[in-house]
Design an enzyme around this catalytic site. Structure first.
Site, PDB file in Angstrom:
ATOM      1  N   LYS A   1     -50.002  33.323 -20.777  1.00  0.00           N
ATOM      2  CA  LYS A   1     -48.765  34.063 -21.051  1.00  0.00           C
ATOM      3  C   LYS A   1     -47.551  33.140 -21.125  1.00  0.00           C
ATOM      4  O   LYS A   1     -46.707  33.304 -21.997  1.00  0.00           O
ATOM      5  CB  LYS A   1     -48.557  35.187 -20.034  1.00  0.00           C
ATOM      6  CG  LYS A   1     -48.370  34.745 -18.613  1.00  0.00           C
ATOM      7  CD  LYS A   1     -48.394  35.920 -17.653  1.00  0.00           C
ATOM      8  CE  LYS A   1     -48.348  35.429 -16.225  1.00  0.00           C
ATOM      9  NZ  LYS A   1     -49.497  34.617 -15.833  1.00  0.00           N
TER      10      LYS A   1
ATOM     11  N   THR B   1     -38.130  30.692 -11.477  1.00  0.00           N
ATOM     12  CA  THR B   1     -37.854  31.495 -10.282  1.00  0.00           C
ATOM     13  C   THR B   1     -38.562  31.005  -9.026  1.00  0.00           C
ATOM     14  O   THR B   1     -38.282  31.509  -7.934  1.00  0.00           O
ATOM     15  CB  THR B   1     -38.243  32.968 -10.536  1.00  0.00           C
ATOM     16  OG1 THR B   1     -39.644  33.036 -10.811  1.00  0.00           O
ATOM     17  CG2 THR B   1     -37.446  33.561 -11.688  1.00  0.00           C
TER      18      THR B   1
ATOM     19  N   HIS C   1     -45.373  21.953 -13.682  1.00  0.00           N
ATOM     20  CA  HIS C   1     -44.686  22.686 -14.741  1.00  0.00           C
ATOM     21  C   HIS C   1     -43.572  21.843 -15.355  1.00  0.00           C
ATOM     22  O   HIS C   1     -43.386  21.851 -16.574  1.00  0.00           O
ATOM     23  CB  HIS C   1     -44.112  24.007 -14.222  1.00  0.00           C
ATOM     24  CG  HIS C   1     -45.136  25.068 -14.040  1.00  0.00           C
ATOM     25  ND1 HIS C   1     -45.821  25.625 -15.097  1.00  0.00           N
ATOM     26  CD2 HIS C   1     -45.588  25.687 -12.927  1.00  0.00           C
ATOM     27  CE1 HIS C   1     -46.654  26.541 -14.634  1.00  0.00           C
ATOM     28  NE2 HIS C   1     -46.545  26.592 -13.321  1.00  0.00           N
TER      29      HIS C   1
ATOM     30  N   ARG D   1     -43.372  20.465 -19.658  1.00  0.00           N
ATOM     31  CA  ARG D   1     -42.329  20.791 -20.630  1.00  0.00           C
ATOM     32  C   ARG D   1     -41.762  19.516 -21.219  1.00  0.00           C
ATOM     33  O   ARG D   1     -41.486  18.565 -20.502  1.00  0.00           O
ATOM     34  CB  ARG D   1     -41.213  21.589 -19.965  1.00  0.00           C
ATOM     35  CG  ARG D   1     -41.638  22.983 -19.643  1.00  0.00           C
ATOM     36  CD  ARG D   1     -40.483  23.784 -19.073  1.00  0.00           C
ATOM     37  NE  ARG D   1     -41.033  24.885 -18.315  1.00  0.00           N
ATOM     38  CZ  ARG D   1     -41.262  24.875 -17.023  1.00  0.00           C
ATOM     39  NH1 ARG D   1     -40.974  23.819 -16.309  1.00  0.00           N
ATOM     40  NH2 ARG D   1     -41.790  25.925 -16.430  1.00  0.00           N
TER      41      ARG D   1
END
Length: 175
Positions: free
Chosen positions: A21, A41, A56, A60
């Site tokens: 997702k 978050t 993460h 990116r």
């Protein structure tokens, strides 16, 4: 589709853990605008979460701007949304968890987010887990969180102009 949803540029992307997702949401963002912002978050409560956050960050590329906002999501969206940007919120499940952990009235914050979504004219992609497809949690707290989370997803899906479910990396348009 009513007029409010025709103007709404907010897209909810749902899926299970490791369903693809977030990757799908990031691809949508790449296609939507040159200026891409991630509102992350997660809070680094423990070493495992610190490692996930770092992973993460490494995944990116440098074209992404990152804002870390674990609780005040609507304020962050209001502060960073512009016509030139797309904002990706990763993720609503962790945001809701943070509200519960910090003993912040979650239902009021969810309602505030839904009202913001309905008024928004900016490109925003919201990522959220779908928790209700697995086993029922063993504890009352787990079941309560699952129920609150399911209602949150319903309310936000209703407010959004588009909703996509991702399973095994494959997107299925729901709305």
């Amino acid at each position: 589709m009513n007029q409010a949803h025709e103007k709404c540029l907010v897209h909810l992307v749902l899926g299970g853990a490791r369903s693809g997702k977030t990757a799908f949401g990031m691809r949508l963002a790449e296609e939507a605008a040159r200026e891409k912002w991630m509102i992350a978050t997660a809070e680094p409560f423990d070493d495992e979460m610190k490692a996930r956050i770092e992973q993460h960050r490494q995944e990116r590329d440098h074209s992404w701007r990152i804002v870390e906002e674990p609780v005040d999501l609507v304020e962050a969206l209001q502060s960073y949304a512009t016509d030139e940007r797309v904002l990706v919120v990763d993720c609503l499940t962790i945001w809701l968890n943070n509200l519960v952990i910090h003993n912040i009235e979650a239902k009021a914050r969810i309602a505030q987010l839904c009202e913001f979504i309905k008024r928004s004219t900016n490109k925003i992609i919201l990522i959220s887990n779908e928790l209700g497809m697995g086993l029922a949690p063993e504890t009352p707290l787990g079941r309560s969180f699952r129920d609150l989370h399911g209602k949150m997803n319903q309310d936000i899906a209703h407010a959004c102009g588009k909703v996509t479910f991702v399973a095994a990396g494959l997107p299925i348009a729901l709305k």
